[in-house]
Design an enzyme around this catalytic site. Structure first.
Site, short mmCIF file in Angstrom:
data_model
loop_
_atom_site.label_atom_id
_atom_site.label_comp_id
_atom_site.label_asym_id
_atom_site.label_seq_id
_atom_site.Cartn_x
_atom_site.Cartn_y
_atom_site.Cartn_z
N ARG A 117 0.86 -1.19 0.00
CA ARG A 117 0.00 0.00 0.00
C ARG A 117 0.89 1.24 0.00
NH1 ARG A 117 -3.57 -2.59 -1.53
NH2 ARG A 117 -5.57 -3.04 -0.57
N HIS B 281 -1.45 0.78 -9.49
CA HIS B 281 -2.09 -0.11 -8.51
C HIS B 281 -2.80 -1.29 -9.23
CE1 HIS B 281 -4.07 -0.40 -4.27
NE2 HIS B 281 -3.96 -1.60 -4.83
N1 LIG Z 1 -0.99 -3.82 -5.28
C1 LIG Z 1 -1.95 -4.70 -5.40
O1 LIG Z 1 -2.53 -4.87 -6.48
C2 LIG Z 1 -2.33 -5.54 -4.22
C3 LIG Z 1 -3.14 -6.66 -4.41
C4 LIG Z 1 -3.43 -7.47 -3.33
C5 LIG Z 1 -2.93 -7.16 -2.06
N2 LIG Z 1 -2.15 -6.06 -1.91
C6 LIG Z 1 -1.60 -5.74 -0.58
O2 LIG Z 1 -0.86 -6.86 -0.11
C7 LIG Z 1 -1.08 -6.97 1.29
C8 LIG Z 1 -0.71 -8.38 1.77
O3 LIG Z 1 -1.69 -9.31 1.31
P1 LIG Z 1 -1.69 -10.82 1.87
O4 LIG Z 1 -2.88 -11.48 1.31
O5 LIG Z 1 -0.35 -11.44 1.67
O6 LIG Z 1 -1.90 -10.52 3.44
P2 LIG Z 1 -1.63 -11.51 4.67
O7 LIG Z 1 -1.75 -12.93 4.25
O8 LIG Z 1 -2.50 -11.01 5.78
O9 LIG Z 1 -0.10 -11.25 5.03
C9 LIG Z 1 0.35 -10.09 5.64
C10 LIG Z 1 1.76 -10.29 6.15
O10 LIG Z 1 2.22 -9.07 6.74
C11 LIG Z 1 2.71 -9.36 8.05
N3 LIG Z 1 2.54 -8.21 8.94
C12 LIG Z 1 1.40 -7.51 9.22
N4 LIG Z 1 1.64 -6.55 10.12
C13 LIG Z 1 2.96 -6.63 10.42
C14 LIG Z 1 3.81 -5.93 11.29
N5 LIG Z 1 3.36 -4.92 12.06
N6 LIG Z 1 5.11 -6.30 11.36
C15 LIG Z 1 5.57 -7.33 10.62
N7 LIG Z 1 4.82 -8.05 9.76
C16 LIG Z 1 3.52 -7.69 9.67
C17 LIG Z 1 1.88 -10.52 8.53
O11 LIG Z 1 2.52 -11.17 9.63
P3 LIG Z 1 1.90 -12.50 10.27
O12 LIG Z 1 2.19 -13.59 9.25
O13 LIG Z 1 2.64 -12.68 11.52
O14 LIG Z 1 0.42 -12.25 10.44
C18 LIG Z 1 1.84 -11.37 7.25
O15 LIG Z 1 3.03 -12.10 7.11
C19 LIG Z 1 -2.55 -6.58 1.45
O16 LIG Z 1 -2.83 -6.16 2.77
C20 LIG Z 1 -2.68 -5.44 0.46
O17 LIG Z 1 -2.41 -4.23 1.09
C21 LIG Z 1 -1.84 -5.25 -2.95
#
Ligand SMILES: NC(=O)c1ccc[n+]([C@@H]2O[C@H](COP(=O)([O-])OP(=O)(O)OC[C@H]3O[C@@H](n4cnc5c(N)ncnc54)[C@H](OP(=O)(O)O)[C@@H]3O)[C@@H](O)[C@H]2O)c1
Length: 315
Positions: free
Chosen positions: A230, A278
């Site tokens: 993000r 994005h």
């Molecule tokens: N650009 C785009 O087109 C696009 C598309 C889809 C998603 N995204 C972005 O990608 C993000 C990730 O998606 P996802 O499905 O992979 O999410 P996810 O499965 O919830 O994974 C998030 C990861 O971030 C870690 N995390 C969260 N808060 C943290 C902190 N304070 N310190 C350290 N690590 C932290 C989590 O740790 P834990 O494993 O310990 O919970 C987890 O490993 C989404 O939230 C979104 O913003 C962007």
């Protein structure tokens, strides 16, 4: 027991698609909501603040995207179950974006394209894949899939998360105490974190200055940043400064603090930045609508919802 589609430029498409999937049910398209007490389930993307609080019988919000920061910025967000979107198509597209941008910079493509424009034939040394350490900030659903693909390309992969993780052939770091060592051994930083109060502006000048510079000894001109998480995770002026003073070699940014990225932003012009609007990982309308209906079916059948968000941590 009505369904509501709220927000998103594609709201019309979601509305038509969802109606087609559940022909017997009442589906409404915001702002044409009728009796607000009928609404039980909402498919939402950037809903206007305060709107979801107007539905007293709302039981479930399904986010159109994997990230849910667009919901939590609403101070009146109702206290109901929130499900985020997780889908193999989205995951594959994100893996492709991260692989594409990692290869692009490690293979020094911004320089090759510049040379091509000038009809210059100049050799540029490149690192061996095994010398490059890709560090993934946020090793969740998307980060783990990217880690697998990057390992397959021969890179060393490390990951950073909130809670400790263990993955074969991925060096895992966690929490505040893990961040320093994680960054210090990263040549290519891939940011796939959710935007939460803990992660806002985490990619700032201090963090970038701690990236490894030892890659330079094996022909990587300097550290690389790839942010597909993000825009609120990054401090954009710090990224420009880091590119200017050589702290960073190159960057790929898919997300920005203000979207669309304003025409006057200096990020557009920088020769070592690749900008995408994005769309690192888009999701098909049909898959999202089907996912929405599936969550409703599960809730009504008393089955557990999928990919439920924890409001206490914001993702
Ligand atoms: N650009 C785009 O087109 C696009 C598309 C889809 C998603 N995204 C972005 O990608 C993000 C990730 O998606 P996802 O499905 O992979 O999410 P996810 O499965 O919830 O994974 C998030 C990861 O971030 C870690 N995390 C969260 N808060 C943290 C902190 N304070 N310190 C350290 N690590 C932290 C989590 O740790 P834990 O494993 O310990 O919970 C987890 O490993 C989404 O939230 C979104 O913003 C962007």
């Amino acid at each position: 027991m009505s369904l509501l589609i709220i927000g998103s430029e594609r709201a019309d498409d979601f509305y038509k698609m969802t109606r087609g999937l559940v022909p017997g049910r009442d589906v409404r398209l915001w702002p044409d909501v009728g009796d607000a007490s009928d609404i039980r389930y909402a498919l939402a993307w950037h809903p206007p603040a305060g709107e979801l609080a107007k539905f007293p019988n709302l039981r479930l919000i399904v986010s159109v995207g994997a990230g849910v920061d667009h919901l939590f910025r609403d101070p009146d967000l109702p206290d109901v179950a929130i499900v985020r979107y997780v889908d193999p198509d989205l995951t594959t597209r994100m893996v492709q974006y991260v692989v594409l941008m990692t290869l692009f910079h490690v293979r020094r493509m911004t320089e090759h394209l510049e040379q091509q424009r000038d009809r210059r034939w100049e050799y540029r040394p490149e690192p061996m894949p095994g010398e490059v350490r890709v560090g993934i900030m946020g090793i969740g659903v998307l980060g783990q899939a990217c880690a697998q693909a990057l390992k397959g390309l021969g890179y060393q992969v490390r990951g950073w998360s909130r809670s400790p993780k263990s993955m074969p052939d991925v060096t895992c770091f966690a929490g505040d105490e893990g961040l320093g060592p994680f960054i210090a051994g990263t040549d290519v930083l891939v940011v796939l974190l959710p935007l939460t109060p803990d992660t806002r502006h985490i990619v700032d000048g201090d963090l970038l200055a701690k990236l490894s510079t030892s890659g330079r000894h094996h022909r990587l001109p300097g550290p690389v940043l790839i942010n597909a998480g993000r825009g609120g995770l990054q401090v954009e002026t710090d990224i420009l400064d880091a590119l200017e003073d050589g702290t960073l070699y190159a960057a790929s940014l898919d997300v920005f603090e203000t979207e669309p990225l304003p025409a006057e932003s200096p990020l557009w012009q920088h020769p070592r930045i690749v900008i995408t609007p994005h769309n690192a990982a888009e999701s098909a309308t049909e898959s999202i609508s089907k996912y929405f209906v599936r969550q409703i079916d599960r809730l009504e059948a008393g089955q557990p919802l999928e990919n439920v968000v924890d409001p206490s941590v914001g993702y």
